[in-house]
Enzyme design. Structure first.
Site, mmCIF file in Angstrom:
data_model
loop_
_atom_site.group_PDB
_atom_site.id
_atom_site.type_symbol
_atom_site.label_atom_id
_atom_site.label_comp_id
_atom_site.label_asym_id
_atom_site.label_seq_id
_atom_site.Cartn_x
_atom_site.Cartn_y
_atom_site.Cartn_z
ATOM 1 N N PRO A 2 1.206 -1.296 -0.126
ATOM 2 C CA PRO A 2 0.518 -0.149 0.251
ATOM 3 C C PRO A 2 0.975 1.210 0.121
ATOM 4 C CG PRO A 2 -0.460 -1.560 2.116
ATOM 5 C CD PRO A 2 0.524 -2.136 1.214
ATOM 6 N N GLU A 3 0.526 2.251 -1.011
ATOM 7 C CA GLU A 3 1.332 3.710 -1.120
ATOM 8 C C GLU A 3 0.104 5.063 -0.181
ATOM 9 O OE1 GLU A 3 2.818 4.197 -4.846
ATOM 10 O OE2 GLU A 3 2.717 2.151 -4.990
ATOM 11 N N HIS A 93 -4.216 -16.632 9.379
ATOM 12 C CA HIS A 93 -3.109 -14.959 9.685
ATOM 13 C C HIS A 93 -4.117 -13.850 10.134
ATOM 14 C CE1 HIS A 93 -1.429 -17.310 7.040
ATOM 15 N NE2 HIS A 93 -2.401 -17.858 6.329
ATOM 16 N N ARG A 112 1.782 -12.317 4.551
ATOM 17 C CA ARG A 112 2.774 -12.325 4.567
ATOM 18 C C ARG A 112 3.366 -12.083 5.816
ATOM 19 N NH1 ARG A 112 3.951 -11.097 -1.203
ATOM 20 N NH2 ARG A 112 6.390 -11.191 -0.166
ATOM 21 N N ARG A 155 21.207 15.350 -5.531
ATOM 22 C CA ARG A 155 20.635 13.722 -5.314
ATOM 23 C C ARG A 155 21.862 12.877 -6.752
ATOM 24 N NH1 ARG A 155 19.465 11.650 -0.614
ATOM 25 N NH2 ARG A 155 19.168 13.375 0.517
#
Ligand code: ZN
Length: 276
Positions: A2-3, A93, A112, A155
């Site tokens: 998820p972002e 889970h 996971r 950068r």
């Protein structure tokens, strides 16, 4: 993973579901999810009797504010929250259960098992890992094109891994970086410190636009992401390059390509994002 838009959606959903609920007790069946405090018993004992005031977000982290405590939760790959009646069978889970005093439960499920939870006193959470060194919030007012320029100016690496670095800007992952770079017409292997003012302006606009559109659509459901109510986000239908390899570019008709940049699968249009 998820972002920002997916975590923001989970945050909003949790606010409608658990705000004001009082925790009676907590059950943890996978101790390694709990990173702070070290003792699971202390984690459970500390939370008992506390009421959820508000759920917030910092980058990809959820901040569950209780009276006198803040629980920082990272979903990582596939962590999910759901609210259930306490008599409903517990799914496989499910690793952490917050039992409320009204016969309902907030359950954290993580196939996971990469998710984490850290418990802090209010204020302490911003001074310690994992939130301490996080970068700028791209959907807040302080995120300007000038600030982006300042952050990228020194950068000397490709723009894509720089945008993925949570210490510089938070919330962007593989999906939204590819989408934002496409919208800005910038190749992911462009040196971050070589972007000119025009490109920086376009990138700044593209990051905000892409994330905001995705938040408005409730996030993207690519693999298994669902919000706290088990609903899928809809932004995957608006993706322009991510996962679109071999399909015609929506702008120019050239076929979208997939390559690897900084070890991550990367989607680009060879004509809209020329390599300079
Ligand atoms: Zn194109």
């Amino acid at each position: 993973m998820p972002e920002l838009p997916e975590v923001e959606t989970v945050k909003r959903t949790l606010n409608t579901l658990v705000k004001g609920k009082k925790i009676d007790r907590v059950t943890v069946t996978l101790p390694r999810i709990i990173q702070r405090p070290a003792e699971i018993e202390s984690f459970c004992a500390a939370l008992a009797g506390h009421t959820i005031q508000e759920v917030g977000r910092r980058g990809k982290f959820l901040l569950i504010h209780l009276d006198d405590l803040v629980l920082v939760s990272h979903l990582r790959m596939e962590g999910r929250y759901g609210v259930y009646s306490s008599d409903e069978p517990v799914e496989k889970h499910t690793h952490v259960i917050f039992h409320f005093d009204d016969e309902t439960e907030l359950r954290y499920k993580d196939v996971r098992q990469f998710g984490t939870m850290h418990l802090f006193s209010p204020g302490e959470e911003m001074r310690e890992a994992p939130l301490k060194k996080l970068g700028i919030e791209p959907l807040q007012d302080g995120f300007t094109a000038e600030l982006l320029k300042e952050k990228l100016g020194n950068r000397r690496s490709f723009i894509k891994p720089v945008l993925l670095n949570q210490h510089i800007i938070v919330g962007l992952g593989n999906i939204y970086v590819d989408e934002a770079l496409f919208r800005a017409g910038i190749h992911p292997m462009t040196q971050a410190d070589s972007l000119n003012d025009e490109q920086l302006k376009r990138l700044h606009e593209a990051i905000i636009y892409t994330l905001q559109q995705a938040v408005d659509a409730g996030g993207s459901s690519i693999k298994s992401y669902v919000n706290g109510q088990g609903e899928m986000g809809m932004f995957q239908h608006q993706l322009q390059v991510y996962g679109q390899e071999g399909k015609p570019c929506v702008r120019c008709g050239q076929l979208v390509e997939k390559s690897v940049v900084g070890g991550r699968g990367t989607h680009t249009c060879p004509s809209c994002q020329p390599r300079s």
